[in-house]
Design a protein around this motif. Structure first.
Motif, PDB file in Angstrom:
ATOM      1  N   ASP A 176       0.824  -1.216   0.000  1.00 48.91           N
ATOM      2  CA  ASP A 176       0.000   0.000   0.000  1.00 48.91           C
ATOM      3  C   ASP A 176       0.858   1.267   0.000  1.00 48.91           C
ATOM      4  O   ASP A 176       0.455   2.296  -0.533  1.00 48.91           O
ATOM      5  CB  ASP A 176      -0.946   0.031   1.215  1.00 48.91           C
ATOM      6  N   LEU A 177       2.036   1.174   0.605  1.00 51.50           N
ATOM      7  CA  LEU A 177       2.906   2.369   0.653  1.00 51.50           C
ATOM      8  C   LEU A 177       3.194   2.893  -0.753  1.00 51.50           C
ATOM      9  O   LEU A 177       3.172   4.093  -0.999  1.00 51.50           O
ATOM     10  CB  LEU A 177       4.218   2.031   1.364  1.00 51.50           C
ATOM     11  N   LEU A 178       3.419   1.966  -1.680  1.00 58.12           N
ATOM     12  CA  LEU A 178       3.782   2.387  -3.043  1.00 58.12           C
ATOM     13  C   LEU A 178       2.612   3.059  -3.759  1.00 58.12           C
ATOM     14  O   LEU A 178       2.807   3.764  -4.734  1.00 58.12           O
ATOM     15  CB  LEU A 178       4.243   1.169  -3.848  1.00 58.12           C
ATOM     16  N   GLU A 179       1.400   2.796  -3.266  1.00 56.92           N
ATOM     17  CA  GLU A 179       0.209   3.294  -3.975  1.00 56.92           C
ATOM     18  C   GLU A 179      -0.392   4.546  -3.337  1.00 56.92           C
ATOM     19  O   GLU A 179      -1.471   4.985  -3.714  1.00 56.92           O
ATOM     20  CB  GLU A 179      -0.829   2.161  -4.039  1.00 56.92           C
ATOM     21  N   LEU A 180       0.308   5.135  -2.375  1.00 51.21           N
ATOM     22  CA  LEU A 180      -0.221   6.331  -1.710  1.00 51.21           C
ATOM     23  C   LEU A 180      -0.182   7.541  -2.641  1.00 51.21           C
ATOM     24  O   LEU A 180       0.681   7.620  -3.524  1.00 51.21           O
ATOM     25  CB  LEU A 180       0.610   6.642  -0.462  1.00 51.21           C
ATOM     26  N   LYS A 181      -1.114   8.492  -2.385  1.00 49.45           N
ATOM     27  CA  LYS A 181      -1.135   9.720  -3.187  1.00 49.45           C
ATOM     28  C   LYS A 181      -0.066  10.659  -2.621  1.00 49.45           C
ATOM     29  O   LYS A 181      -0.255  11.242  -1.543  1.00 49.45           O
ATOM     30  CB  LYS A 181      -2.531  10.354  -3.078  1.00 49.45           C
ATOM     31  N   VAL A 182       1.068  10.729  -3.303  1.00 52.99           N
ATOM     32  CA  VAL A 182       2.161  11.596  -2.827  1.00 52.99           C
ATOM     33  C   VAL A 182       2.715  12.385  -4.010  1.00 52.99           C
ATOM     34  O   VAL A 182       2.511  12.013  -5.167  1.00 52.99           O
ATOM     35  CB  VAL A 182       3.325  10.774  -2.200  1.00 52.99           C
ATOM     36  N   GLU A 183       3.442  13.450  -3.709  1.00 55.90           N
ATOM     37  CA  GLU A 183       4.099  14.207  -4.775  1.00 55.90           C
ATOM     38  C   GLU A 183       5.346  13.436  -5.234  1.00 55.90           C
ATOM     39  O   GLU A 183       5.608  13.311  -6.419  1.00 55.90           O
ATOM     40  CB  GLU A 183       4.486  15.605  -4.253  1.00 55.90           C
ATOM     41  N   VAL A 184       6.115  12.926  -4.241  1.00 51.25           N
ATOM     42  CA  VAL A 184       7.350  12.200  -4.586  1.00 51.25           C
ATOM     43  C   VAL A 184       7.391  10.861  -3.846  1.00 51.25           C
ATOM     44  O   VAL A 184       7.151  10.798  -2.638  1.00 51.25           O
ATOM     45  CB  VAL A 184       8.616  13.020  -4.204  1.00 51.25           C
ATOM     46  N   LEU A 185       7.705   9.808  -4.594  1.00 48.53           N
ATOM     47  CA  LEU A 185       7.894   8.472  -4.015  1.00 48.53           C
ATOM     48  C   LEU A 185       9.349   8.072  -4.243  1.00 48.53           C
ATOM     49  O   LEU A 185       9.855   8.166  -5.365  1.00 48.53           O
ATOM     50  CB  LEU A 185       6.961   7.479  -4.715  1.00 48.53           C
ATOM     51  N   TYR A 186      10.012   7.642  -3.148  1.00 50.57           N
ATOM     52  CA  TYR A 186      11.398   7.176  -3.273  1.00 50.57           C
ATOM     53  C   TYR A 186      11.443   5.666  -3.040  1.00 50.57           C
ATOM     54  O   TYR A 186      11.411   5.230  -1.895  1.00 50.57           O
ATOM     55  CB  TYR A 186      12.280   7.823  -2.200  1.00 50.57           C
ATOM     56  N   PRO A 187      11.545   4.838  -4.078  1.00 46.62           N
ATOM     57  CA  PRO A 187      11.818   3.423  -3.818  1.00 46.62           C
ATOM     58  C   PRO A 187      13.295   3.309  -3.440  1.00 46.62           C
ATOM     59  O   PRO A 187      14.165   3.698  -4.230  1.00 46.62           O
ATOM     60  CB  PRO A 187      11.529   2.741  -5.164  1.00 46.62           C
ATOM     61  N   ALA A 188      13.578   2.800  -2.238  1.00 47.68           N
ATOM     62  CA  ALA A 188      14.975   2.734  -1.770  1.00 47.68           C
ATOM     63  C   ALA A 188      15.241   1.392  -1.088  1.00 47.68           C
ATOM     64  O   ALA A 188      15.980   1.313  -0.106  1.00 47.68           O
ATOM     65  CB  ALA A 188      15.265   3.894  -0.813  1.00 47.68           C
ATOM     66  N   ALA A 189      14.585   0.333  -1.624  1.00 50.20           N
ATOM     67  CA  ALA A 189      14.804  -0.994  -1.020  1.00 50.20           C
ATOM     68  C   ALA A 189      15.531  -1.885  -2.038  1.00 50.20           C
ATOM     69  O   ALA A 189      16.724  -1.697  -2.264  1.00 50.20           O
ATOM     70  CB  ALA A 189      13.481  -1.590  -0.584  1.00 50.20           C
ATOM     71  N   LEU A 190      14.799  -2.804  -2.667  1.00 53.67           N
ATOM     72  CA  LEU A 190      15.462  -3.743  -3.578  1.00 53.67           C
ATOM     73  C   LEU A 190      14.830  -3.697  -4.965  1.00 53.67           C
ATOM     74  O   LEU A 190      14.022  -2.820  -5.252  1.00 53.67           O
ATOM     75  CB  LEU A 190      15.399  -5.164  -2.989  1.00 53.67           C
ATOM     76  N   GLU A 191      15.186  -4.690  -5.796  1.00 53.24           N
ATOM     77  CA  GLU A 191      14.700  -4.708  -7.180  1.00 53.24           C
ATOM     78  C   GLU A 191      13.215  -5.093  -7.254  1.00 53.24           C
ATOM     79  O   GLU A 191      12.672  -5.691  -6.336  1.00 53.24           O
ATOM     80  CB  GLU A 191      15.470  -5.760  -8.012  1.00 53.24           C
ATOM     81  N   ASN A 192      12.620  -4.763  -8.398  1.00 49.17           N
ATOM     82  CA  ASN A 192      11.295  -5.234  -8.789  1.00 49.17           C
ATOM     83  C   ASN A 192      10.184  -4.925  -7.779  1.00 49.17           C
ATOM     84  O   ASN A 192       9.347  -5.774  -7.481  1.00 49.17           O
ATOM     85  CB  ASN A 192      11.329  -6.751  -9.082  1.00 49.17           C
ATOM     86  N   ALA A 193      10.184  -3.727  -7.251  1.00 49.48           N
ATOM     87  CA  ALA A 193       9.126  -3.305  -6.325  1.00 49.48           C
ATOM     88  C   ALA A 193       7.904  -2.817  -7.109  1.00 49.48           C
ATOM     89  O   ALA A 193       6.768  -3.031  -6.707  1.00 49.48           O
ATOM     90  CB  ALA A 193       9.649  -2.192  -5.427  1.00 49.48           C
ATOM     91  N   ILE A 194       8.151  -2.161  -8.256  1.00 53.91           N
ATOM     92  CA  ILE A 194       7.052  -1.632  -9.070  1.00 53.91           C
ATOM     93  C   ILE A 194       6.951  -2.500 -10.324  1.00 53.91           C
ATOM     94  O   ILE A 194       7.877  -2.549 -11.138  1.00 53.91           O
ATOM     95  CB  ILE A 194       7.287  -0.145  -9.427  1.00 53.91           C
ATOM     96  N   THR A 195       5.837  -3.209 -10.427  1.00 63.11           N
ATOM     97  CA  THR A 195       5.669  -4.198 -11.499  1.00 63.11           C
ATOM     98  C   THR A 195       4.370  -3.902 -12.242  1.00 63.11           C
ATOM     99  O   THR A 195       3.644  -2.980 -11.875  1.00 63.11           O
ATOM    100  CB  THR A 195       5.564  -5.613 -10.894  1.00 63.11           C
ATOM    101  N   LYS A 196       4.072  -4.727 -13.258  1.00 61.06           N
ATOM    102  CA  LYS A 196       2.827  -4.469 -13.986  1.00 61.06           C
ATOM    103  C   LYS A 196       1.600  -4.690 -13.084  1.00 61.06           C
ATOM    104  O   LYS A 196       0.535  -4.181 -13.359  1.00 61.06           O
ATOM    105  CB  LYS A 196       2.742  -5.295 -15.263  1.00 61.06           C
ATOM    106  N   GLU A 197       1.776  -5.418 -11.984  1.00 66.37           N
ATOM    107  CA  GLU A 197       0.649  -5.652 -11.063  1.00 66.37           C
ATOM    108  C   GLU A 197       0.261  -4.377 -10.299  1.00 66.37           C
ATOM    109  O   GLU A 197      -0.905  -4.131 -10.060  1.00 66.37           O
ATOM    110  CB  GLU A 197       0.985  -6.742 -10.033  1.00 66.37           C
ATOM    111  N   ASN A 198       1.249  -3.581  -9.889  1.00 68.83           N
ATOM    112  CA  ASN A 198       0.894  -2.412  -9.069  1.00 68.83           C
ATOM    113  C   ASN A 198       1.124  -1.056  -9.754  1.00 68.83           C
ATOM    114  O   ASN A 198       0.671  -0.030  -9.261  1.00 68.83           O
ATOM    115  CB  ASN A 198       1.633  -2.451  -7.709  1.00 68.83           C
TER     116      ASN A 198
END
Ligand code: NAD
Length: 415
Positions: A281-303
């Motif tokens: 859910d964190l990745l799908e929040l309404k924000v101005e800026v999102l920083y993915p700072a963990a590992l690979e393949n967090a944002i996929t065609k599913e989300n």
């Protein structure tokens, strides 16, 4: 859920860039694979007196523009393909910021969370005994990555200097300052990322003082939490996550307190005022800026279709899959791709090698200023490629990086 092979993803990204650049087949074939790969089986004495065997890698992807450069990861899920992918990304990344370096990466399959400090030191030293002849200031310069740190580099440098009987601190970067490290390295990756966000806001009118969220609250994520507010003059940190927990507060967390808490307890879990949320859910929040700072393949065609951020600044390496790139572009999200957004770390590492080579060190302000110049220039070169070639942001960054590497290979007469 589909599993992704990061190396196949890098090969696909390369083919796409090669098509835009109209590269010949021999150049594509050369750039699709690492130039050198080393695999080691390491026996290490554990605290109970028994010997445990670890599998380790060092990969030098391409050295046309200079010695290979890249981190060493300690991770239980490490595979040769994750290392190949990370080494490829380092190659394009050093080229995007125009450093005279190639790309490399190393990794040891291990679980550092279950190992004592002495066992980690034994493992680090054994790794260096294995790879020593293949690294060096003019061959390959390692650094830390996930679950390794300046202490790991100090052990590795010490082992290397003992083996070679020479003082040569520049063979490893991100060392503690007392043994040849540079000012400004600890926050360089996040600083570089935030500088690119600043340029995106200036150029396209995003508002950095609104909400932002961070996936992965390690070195890069924690520094981004603080620097976002420091460099961009505000911003409301509404969600963060680490491997144990994801937390949310619509009014925003006190970034300094949160970093302190994470450093004391080892997790953001149960931080006062934080509502526990699902990691996805964190990745799908309404924000101005999102920083993915963990590992690979967090944002996929599913989300990807559910992401509501206006700007995504990829501090992690490879957090978005190629299918997701297209979806994000169609949604009009301003993606600042990893090989640009997370290039601040390797840029200051390069500054460290330069300073070590003449044993004369710059002030923190000088490091910040030179980093700012490099990242600002790289951000605008990538925007230019995106606009000229009419491609999505990752492809724009790849076009800049791959073109420079391909040119160096051609000039050397390799292809
Ligand atoms: P780190 O080990 O300090 O932090 C990683 C963090 O991610 C940890 O807090 C961990 O708990 C968290 N995490 C792991 N899995 C998660 C998940 N599924 N959801 C949420 N959080 C999760 O590592 P780092 O140095 O901060 O690196 C983070 C990323 O940035 C990596 O992809 C790394 O390759 C990349 N990167 C780091 C640097 C650098 O200078 N540190 C430079 C360039 C790129």
């Amino acid at each position: 859920m589909e599993t992704y092979n990061s190396f196949k993803i890098t090969q696909q990204q390369l083919r796409e860039a090669a098509k835009v650049l109209n590269l010949d087949q021999s150049t594509i074939d050369l750039l699709s694979w690492p130039q050198k790969e080393f695999k080691y089986t390491l026996p290490v004495k554990m605290d109970d007196g028994k010997i445990k065997i670890f599998h380790a890698y060092r990969i030098q992807y391409n050295h046309a523009r200079g010695p290979a450069k890249g981190g060493i990861r300690f991770h239980p899920e490490e595979t040769v393909d994750t290392i190949r992918a990370l080494a490829a990304w380092m190659t394009w990344k050093t080229a995007v910021v125009d450093l005279p370096l190639g790309g490399g990466k190393g990794g040891i399959k291990c679980n550092p969370k279950e190992m004592s400090k002495r066992e980690l030191e034994n493992l680090s030293r054994e790794y260096i005994r294995a790879i020593a002849t293949h690294i060096g200031i003019d061959r390959d310069i390692p650094a830390p990555d996930v679950y390794t740190n300046p202490q790991t580099m100090a052990w590795m440098m010490d082992e290397y200097e003992t083996l070679t009987n020479k003082h040569q601190p520049g063979v490893f970067t991100d060392k503690p300052e007392q043994v040849g490290g540079t000012e400004g390295r600890r926050d360089a990756t996040a600083r570089g990322g935030v500088i690119t966000v600043r340029e995106a806001c200036k150029t396209y009118g995003y508002d950095p003082t609104k909400d932002y969220a961070i996936q992965g609250f390690g070195n890069a994520g924690q520094r981004a939490a603080l620097l976002h507010q420091e460099i961009l003059g505000g911003g409301n940190l509404i969600a963060v996550s680490d491997s144990k927990a994801a937390i949310f507060n619509k009014n925003g967390f006190d970034a300094k307190e949160l970093v302190k808490y994470k450093l004391t307890t080892g997790s953001v879990y149960n931080f006062p005022g934080g509502e526990s949320i699902d990691h996805n859910d964190l990745l799908e929040l309404k924000v101005e800026v999102l920083y993915p700072a963990a590992l690979e393949n967090a944002i996929t065609k599913e989300n990807a279709g559910k992401i509501k951020a206006k700007v995504i600044c990829e501090l992690a390496n490879g957090p978005t899959t190629p299918e997701a790139d297209i979806i994000l572009q169609e949604k009009g999200i301003h993606l600042i791709p990893d090989i640009l957004a997370s290039a601040g770390g390797v840029t200051v590492s390069y500054f460290e090698v330069v300073q070590d080579s003449y044993s004369y060190f710059w002030s923190e302000e000088q490091v910040h200023q030179r980093l700012d110049q490099k990242l600002t220039k790289a951000y605008h070169s990538v925007q230019e490629a995106i606009n000229d070639k009419k491609v999505h942001p990752r492809l724009g960054a790849m076009v800049v990086g791959v073109a420079r590497v391909a040119q160096a290979c051609k000039l050397r007469g390799w292809v």
